[in-house]
Motif scaffolding. Sequence first.
Motif, short mmCIF file in Angstrom:
data_model
loop_
_atom_site.label_atom_id
_atom_site.label_comp_id
_atom_site.label_asym_id
_atom_site.label_seq_id
_atom_site.Cartn_x
_atom_site.Cartn_y
_atom_site.Cartn_z
N VAL A 64 0.71 -1.33 0.28
CA VAL A 64 -0.04 0.08 -0.07
C VAL A 64 0.83 1.12 -0.23
O VAL A 64 0.62 2.53 -0.87
N ALA A 65 2.08 1.23 1.27
CA ALA A 65 2.77 2.74 0.79
C ALA A 65 4.02 3.13 -0.34
O ALA A 65 4.02 4.20 -0.76
N GLN A 66 3.76 1.56 -1.48
CA GLN A 66 4.08 2.01 -2.79
C GLN A 66 3.25 2.61 -3.74
O GLN A 66 3.61 3.21 -4.59
N VAL A 67 1.90 2.85 -3.20
CA VAL A 67 1.13 3.25 -4.09
C VAL A 67 0.66 4.67 -3.88
O VAL A 67 0.18 5.59 -2.51
N ASP A 68 0.99 5.78 -4.54
CA ASP A 68 0.75 7.12 -4.79
C ASP A 68 -0.41 8.12 -5.36
O ASP A 68 0.95 7.68 -6.43
N PRO A 69 -1.75 7.69 -5.71
CA PRO A 69 -2.16 8.25 -6.83
C PRO A 69 -1.22 9.76 -6.99
O PRO A 69 -0.98 10.43 -5.62
N PRO A 70 -2.44 10.67 -7.89
CA PRO A 70 -2.73 11.82 -7.61
C PRO A 70 -3.17 12.08 -7.11
O PRO A 70 -3.88 11.75 -5.94
N ALA A 71 -3.01 13.55 -6.39
CA ALA A 71 -3.66 14.56 -5.42
C ALA A 71 -5.23 14.44 -5.48
O ALA A 71 -5.39 15.09 -6.17
N THR A 72 -5.99 14.39 -4.74
CA THR A 72 -7.58 14.73 -4.59
C THR A 72 -8.14 15.97 -4.49
O THR A 72 -7.04 16.46 -3.82
N PRO A 73 -9.21 15.92 -5.53
CA PRO A 73 -9.84 17.37 -5.50
C PRO A 73 -10.04 18.27 -3.77
O PRO A 73 -9.68 19.24 -4.14
N GLU A 74 -10.02 17.17 -3.08
CA GLU A 74 -10.34 17.50 -1.36
C GLU A 74 -9.05 17.91 -1.03
O GLU A 74 -8.71 19.15 -0.32
N GLN A 75 -8.12 17.27 -1.26
CA GLN A 75 -6.64 18.22 -1.20
C GLN A 75 -6.34 19.12 -1.49
O GLN A 75 -6.04 20.33 -0.30
N LEU A 76 -6.76 19.54 -2.80
CA LEU A 76 -6.26 20.81 -3.56
C LEU A 76 -7.15 21.96 -2.65
O LEU A 76 -6.62 22.70 -2.72
N GLU A 77 -8.10 21.70 -2.75
CA GLU A 77 -9.09 22.37 -2.13
C GLU A 77 -9.07 22.84 -0.62
O GLU A 77 -8.37 24.77 -0.37
N THR A 78 -8.22 22.20 0.81
CA THR A 78 -7.94 22.68 1.31
C THR A 78 -6.33 23.16 1.46
O THR A 78 -6.12 24.59 1.81
#
Length: 963
Positions: free
Chosen positions: A846-860
């Motif tokens: 799981v630690a090897q998986v790094d998806p793109p930033a979520t919209p919630e993160q960018l909004e924060t």
Amino acid sequence: MAENRKTETAPGELSLPERQELAARLICSGMIPPRPLDQLTQEAVEEITAGLPSVHIGDLVIREQNAGEVTISAYGINQAEVEIQLDRMLPQYEMQGIPEFYPSRDYSPQAWLGFMRNRGPYGHWEEMKRWLDCWQVDYVPERLQNGFSDQAEAISRQAQELLEERREDLMARLACMGLISPLDYFRRTPEKADAIIAALPPLVDMEIIFDKEDGSQAFYHFINLAEYQFRSKTVTDAPADKPWEMDDPRNNRFKTAMYQDYSREMQEEDALNDAIAELFDARMFKVTLASESDKSLKLQVEKFFAGKPELQNEHQHVRATLKHGYAWLDFLNQEIESAIPMTSHEHPSFSRLKRAFEAWEFAPSKAVVNWQAGFRQDRRKNSEEARMTFFRTLFSKLATAEIIKRFPQDEWFAMNSRYAEEFARQQVPLLPDQQDIGDWLKLFGQPRPDDPIALYKLQRSFQASGIPFHREAVCKAFNNPKTKGKQSMSINPQNELKYLVGAVRHLIEQRQMPPVSPAVLGSLSLEEVREMLREDPRLRLTDDQAQMLANKQRAGYLRDMALPAGGIRELSRPEASYIINNTPRLSRAQMMPDNPATEETRNYFQRLIRNSPEMRLPAATWNYISEEALQGKIRNILASRPISEQQLAYLNECYANQTLPMEVAKQFIDKPTIGPDDFCNLNQYQAREIFNACPATPNQIEYFLAMSDNHPLKPAHPERMTYLEARELRDKISMRGKTIDPEGPIIANQIAAIRDEMERNPSLELPGPVEKMTYGEAREFLDNLSPSEGQMKKLGYLIRENNVSDLIPSFIRESLKRGQVSKMIDLLVQKDRHGNIDTPALEKLVAQVDPPATPEQLETVRAYQENGSKIKLPKNPTYRQVEHLLNQEYEKQTIDQAQIDILKGWVAKGTVEAKYLKAPEKLTQAEYAQLHLKHLENSRAMNAGTPAAPSMAKAPEMPGMSR
């Protein structure tokens, strides 16, 4: 008698402690109901004693040799009792001359305080009871002597206990009805409870006194709603300083006990305002006009006289008094048929009660108030139900937020408050800024925060306490704002009768029911309409309705409804539609059963009905069916089909080999001797049950023996396994892929998978021709593709089966590649001999998986930047990169006032040093987190060796009374 009269008080007034002592003595003796004593005024105690009989007082003035003139006072219920007391007191004095005796009678507070202080050693209690009965004074016979004790402190303490008992009883009833929230009940303090009780609408207490022919009198008490209607009006008045807002009786809460006629007063003001309006310098004011009605009280009195016609012509005196607060217990302690107006079908109508609370601006906690629950006079049951309402609401919110698991249905309904409290104490975690479990309801009782920073702070608070934060689930647990739209009917007999009669008319118009004349249909009662609908076999409950009602019953929405004796299945379709449409809508989490059907069971059911489309389940049932319900349907399908040839052949083989499990076979074959001819009469379900108990087949045993000795799932003695055990183990093993040389040729499954992907996406570039690719090249190409629907279903099933949703968040699952899903499935399938998965390997994947930033993160991030933070995002930021930046920014923020208050509490407890309070506003969130850890460590050290805190003690059981 206890009529209104002028009080003949002694000079001066009682001090506050004396007033409290007098009220406490009267409470302990049962002459007045318990009430708060903190702010007892002289006028209040005068009103109390004005309803009590006059006591006899004897003042004896003597001249003593050394002390001079001395006045001795004695009190009693008659003159003879006063003289007996004086005779016993005189030997204590050395008199000179003849004493002077001054007899009198008085019912002032001073007289009653002296009477209750001094009568104890001399009185005859049976005679006093007859005296009080003659004056129609309520009292509790077994407690009468308590108020005359010389132990003033014990009397005060007992009065407070009786008040707390009465307070808890009324608050429990308000919580059971849904007028106050479960949190208000759980966190009740004397001050908060008294404020809530004081805000209840007023009541009218009416006393009717009849003069009998023999000269005696009969007293009858009635208490009901003081119904007010309020309207706002613009008026004119010359003086500008008149406090018009005080004209609204809701502002003073009727602190006087006299019933005031506001409507006449308002009419006079209207007439005056009309005259003043013609003045040149008139000014405009907004006033609240009130009109009162005692319709409910009149209906109650009329119903009483209807049952006693002989009293209609008797001479009577009527006295009305406005009551409030704790008088609601007297109202609720009545029979509901007497207190509430009844409809033509003899069902209680709560519309006036509802309007009274609306007019008095008392907003109920629940949308649908269960008024009948308030008239339940079982104090223990009310208290238990109120406590369980709190715990069920708490556990439901926490389960929705995925903080705790949902309770199994049997455990949920069998739970009592003691078990629930112990579970909450041991299993419910708290956030760093929470003091008790009630803070969870306080948190989730608010609207969902729209500010992304607030949600992020909440996420960090969860992480600081080690609580998994599931964003969607946590947001779901908050109160959703009410949306405009069609409002449902309230659940009551009148609305149900109206709905069901309309349904009958519609069915008659559709020629689905025999015709009924409108006159007959309009005269039917609710029970008769229900019986008519239930007797029609065409109106039986559908499976979808039964499933929906079962879900609503599990959610607790049918707790206060009167269901048939046989349960939900006895309801008709129109009744079910009425209940479903007029009870709160279920969320997806509430509709999901405690034990959802597994993918294997769903696939097996679909294989069984492949050639029987009529057995397919509706979507509403299929999506939310439980494992037990689906297994039951499978059992019914198998039981309806004769034994298959494969089953028959294997049973005959086991019979010949003498390995047939006779104990299981005798459950389905009721014969002393079982032979091959009996197998033909079995159905598939019976054969399967016998089949599963047979020994493992030779093919199964051979499969296990051929496995590598290093295989973690290889059984030690496969020949000892049953067919069912061997089949389940082989199903687990077969879900793993075979070990193939990466340099070997591509396999057929890979060729088919690649060609399918090329057809869906022709723009894909292959490293070479498909037929010439190696197994490793094909594996690498397929691993980087999006996962298939079958893979995601299998992964979802394994995550639920192994309960690892905390290790694999939703944002990880949504960004996995096909190869990562395969590895994850392998890790979830492979278990050691103890049934445990390789958790470290799963966490590493799981630690090897790094998806793109979520919209919630960018909004924060944008919210922080707008507030002046200098966060620089990299190009194409990933989830973990943005999470790291947000953590750094959050740790730099200073703490807020609420955290400062918590820090002061830690310092007060001695778990944190006082030096941190010198400039607490400069502390950062990172420093606050360190102090929180230090507080927890010091708290554990201070509590080491101390016993656990006891559970909340119940109020002492004291006999109740009704004034």
